[in-house]
Motif scaffolding. Structure first.
Motif, short mmCIF file in Angstrom:
data_model
loop_
_atom_site.label_atom_id
_atom_site.label_comp_id
_atom_site.label_asym_id
_atom_site.label_seq_id
_atom_site.Cartn_x
_atom_site.Cartn_y
_atom_site.Cartn_z
N LEU A 1 -16.37 50.63 43.99
CA LEU A 1 -16.16 49.77 42.83
C LEU A 1 -17.35 49.81 41.87
O LEU A 1 -17.16 49.83 40.65
CB LEU A 1 -15.92 48.33 43.31
N GLY A 2 -18.56 49.85 42.40
CA GLY A 2 -19.76 49.79 41.56
C GLY A 2 -19.80 50.84 40.46
O GLY A 2 -20.00 50.51 39.28
N PRO A 3 -19.64 52.12 40.80
CA PRO A 3 -19.65 53.14 39.74
C PRO A 3 -18.55 52.98 38.70
O PRO A 3 -18.73 53.35 37.54
CB PRO A 3 -19.48 54.45 40.54
N VAL A 4 -17.41 52.45 39.10
CA VAL A 4 -16.33 52.21 38.14
C VAL A 4 -16.73 51.11 37.16
O VAL A 4 -16.53 51.24 35.95
CB VAL A 4 -15.02 51.85 38.88
N ILE A 5 -17.31 50.04 37.67
CA ILE A 5 -17.80 48.96 36.80
C ILE A 5 -18.86 49.50 35.85
O ILE A 5 -18.84 49.22 34.64
CB ILE A 5 -18.38 47.81 37.66
N ARG A 6 -19.81 50.27 36.39
CA ARG A 6 -20.88 50.83 35.56
C ARG A 6 -20.32 51.71 34.44
O ARG A 6 -20.70 51.57 33.28
CB ARG A 6 -21.86 51.63 36.42
N GLU A 7 -19.40 52.61 34.78
CA GLU A 7 -18.90 53.53 33.77
C GLU A 7 -18.11 52.79 32.70
O GLU A 7 -18.22 53.13 31.52
CB GLU A 7 -18.04 54.62 34.42
N TYR A 8 -17.33 51.81 33.10
CA TYR A 8 -16.58 51.04 32.10
C TYR A 8 -17.55 50.38 31.11
O TYR A 8 -17.38 50.48 29.89
CB TYR A 8 -15.72 49.98 32.80
N ILE A 9 -18.56 49.69 31.64
CA ILE A 9 -19.51 48.99 30.78
C ILE A 9 -20.24 49.96 29.86
O ILE A 9 -20.32 49.76 28.64
CB ILE A 9 -20.54 48.21 31.62
N GLY B 1 -18.21 67.53 22.51
CA GLY B 1 -19.34 66.78 21.97
C GLY B 1 -19.38 65.31 22.35
O GLY B 1 -20.09 64.52 21.72
N GLU B 2 -18.66 64.92 23.40
CA GLU B 2 -18.68 63.53 23.86
C GLU B 2 -19.59 63.37 25.07
O GLU B 2 -19.74 64.29 25.88
CB GLU B 2 -17.26 63.07 24.22
N THR B 3 -20.16 62.19 25.22
CA THR B 3 -20.94 61.85 26.40
C THR B 3 -20.01 61.66 27.58
O THR B 3 -18.99 60.98 27.48
CB THR B 3 -21.72 60.54 26.18
N ILE B 4 -20.37 62.26 28.73
CA ILE B 4 -19.56 62.11 29.93
C ILE B 4 -20.47 61.89 31.14
O ILE B 4 -21.60 62.36 31.16
CB ILE B 4 -18.66 63.35 30.17
N ASP B 5 -19.94 61.19 32.12
CA ASP B 5 -20.58 60.93 33.41
C ASP B 5 -21.69 59.89 33.31
O ASP B 5 -22.83 60.19 33.03
CB ASP B 5 -21.13 62.21 34.05
N TYR B 6 -21.29 58.65 33.57
CA TYR B 6 -22.22 57.52 33.52
C TYR B 6 -22.63 57.11 34.92
O TYR B 6 -22.54 55.94 35.29
CB TYR B 6 -21.57 56.37 32.75
#
Length: 499
Positions: free
Chosen positions: A130-138, A258-263
């Motif tokens: 769950l943590g990485p999903v929350i981080r990437e959404y934010i 040209g988009e940012t990916i992988d948070y």
């Protein structure tokens, strides 16, 4: 639920002939639960937001239901990871459901991240805690609000199962939207196998999807490559201007659109220091804040290398001529980056144009910030408040940050420079407020949202943070704590990948 309310897919990548992907259905989960949907983005993608929040929509985001018209697949790619070559990576924990045409006419991918094993999982479970999903959404939604090209969050769901890393953690699936998921590493995969036919097919596809103006050039591949250089230069300039540290700038994490990916192990810098690193696995500081532009340049060199077999389309093409064409193009990246960066910095400093002498002024500010351990975001925001001192600002951040006496000589030089600049103070300040946000996703706030969600199933911290970050320049004193840097006991100095 009527079929007409479901998304309408048009899957161009799935129609490519060649070894670009494996067909792969997402794994089902025992008990999906909605965390949040991005209503505005859903409507932009012509997805009925009521459908997305319905049982069928939640099941689709969880992987339990594949909507009509979707063609789920996992893409293959390679990449340099921390400088080391890995000949085969690929979507190891994600599947592309398909593509949607937005209201803007642009084609978008809808991908499920954390959706189970694929042929490219390399022994992993393909799941996401769950943590990485929350981080990437934010983080990705904050970046979008800051005007940075980025992948987006369409929604997030819990899975009702535990994901085991060092310990058992609640699982989740993230719905990611991108203009496409084709990476530097995608081109590298086929170049390493000397599959020039696949390289040409992918390049033709990229030109049609992202760089249509290149199709009319004498050398379409070269025109595409130059546009990729420009987009990445602008992207890196935006990262640097807001203190964003990506953390894993591997070639498989650089999208050609040209988009940012992988948070994953990313974060925003607080105290200004070019050597700042947050990633727990970046032991040598390869991807430190100050290194990011040069790493982007290095990554693009790898792309140039991959494109060499198809880069020179002249009748007399040789390997040497292709290298010369690539070298000339890649050598333009530092200037492209500098021009993009200075164009943003002039806005941050309140100038109508960036003159040669302004570089020394800006570098002196950074030196002062580093010496005084100033907060990067608040320093520039306070500068914006001082740009029009005749204006009455009822919502100043002065109690959070103000310039001490060490900055006085620099502030005098800056004010003199503003006198020389032909802008009204009101216009200048409006420009600076837009370029200098007050709210960023500070690491301790992101961690607070993650901890509450993981330990208590409480998503209120997450939802409030997402809402506040949607308006990064609008300061409200009642939200003061969201603008404050971390206290010593709150500091989060390491971030982690979710694999």
């Amino acid at each position: 639920m009527s079929e007409s309310r479901s998304p309408v897919f048009d899957n161009s990548f799935a129609r490519l002939s060649g070894p670009f992907y494996s067909e792969q259905a997402p794994s089902s989960v025992p008990n999906p639960g909605l965390i949040r949907i991005n209503t505005a983005l859903a409507e932009q993608l012509n997805i009925n937001s009521d459908w997305l929040a319905s049982a069928e929509g939640i099941a689709s985001m969880a992987g339990n239901h594949v909507p009509a018209g979707a063609q789920s697949l996992a893409a293959v790619y390679a990449g340099h990871q921390f400088g080391g070559w890995n000949p085969q990576l690929g979507d190891g924990r994600a599947v592309l459901l398909g593509e949607l045409i937005g209201k803007d006419g642009i084609r978008y991918d809808w991908q499920l991240k954390g959706s189970g094993r694929t042929p490219y999982s390399r022994g992993g479970d393909g799941k996401s805690p769950l943590g990485p999903v929350i981080r990437e959404y934010i983080l990705c939604e904050a970046m979008a609000a800051l005007g940075v090209p980025t992948t987006r969050a369409l929604g997030a769901v819990t899975t009702g199962e535990m994901v085991f890393r060092e310990q058992g953690l609640p699982g989740a699936v993230f719905s990611r939207v991108a203009q496409s998921h084709i990476r530097v590493g995608t081109m590298q995969f086929f170049a390493a196998r000397r599959d020039n036919e696949a390289l040409q097919t992918l390049s033709d596809y990229l030109i049609k999807r992202h760089f249509p103006e290149a199709a009319d050039a004498d050398n379409p591949i070269l025109a595409m490559f130059k546009e990729i250089l420009s987009r990445q230069a602008c992207l890196l300039a935006q990262w640097q201007s807001i203190g964003f540290i990506h953390g894993v700038m591997n070639t498989d994490n650089m999208l050609l659109c040209g988009e940012t990916i992988d948070y994953g192990p990313c974060a925003f810098m607080e105290t200004y220091d070019p050597s700042t690193v947050f990633s727990s696995i970046d032991h040598q500081g390869r991807y430190a804040y100050g290194n990011q532009p040069s790493i982007a340049h290095w990554n693009l060199m790898q792309l140039a290398q991959a494109l060499l077999p198809i880069l020179d389309n002249s009748p007399t093409a040789t390997e040497d001529s292709a290298v010369a064409i690539a070298q000339e193009a890649i050598n333009s990246f530092p200037e492209r980056y500098l021009n993009a960066y200075q164009n943003i910095i002039k806005d941050k400093l309140g100038l109508s144009q960036f003159k040669e002498a302004d570089d020394a002024l800006f570098q002196a500010l950074l030196s002062n910030m580093e010496a005084q351990k100033a907060d990067f975001t608040l320093c520039f925001r306070r500068l914006a408040e001082l740009a029009n001192e005749s204006a009455c600002i009822n919502t100043s951040i002065r109690e959070l940050f103000d310039f001490n006496e060490a900055f006085t000589p620099w502030l005098q030089q800056w004010r003199q420079r503003l006198i020389e600049d032909q802008q009204s103070p009101a216009h200048r300040q409006a420009q600076m407020f837009k370029a200098n946000p007050v709210f960023i996703p500070r690491n301790h706030l992101v961690q607070e949202a993650i901890s509450a969600a993981q330990s208590e199933g409480d998503f209120s911290y997450f939802n409030q943070l997402v809402d506040i970050l949607a308006e990064p320049s609008q300061f409200d004193p009642s939200k003061l704590r969201y603008a404050m840097p971390a206290k010593p006991e709150q500091r989060v100095t390491q971030t982690f990948c979710g694999t």
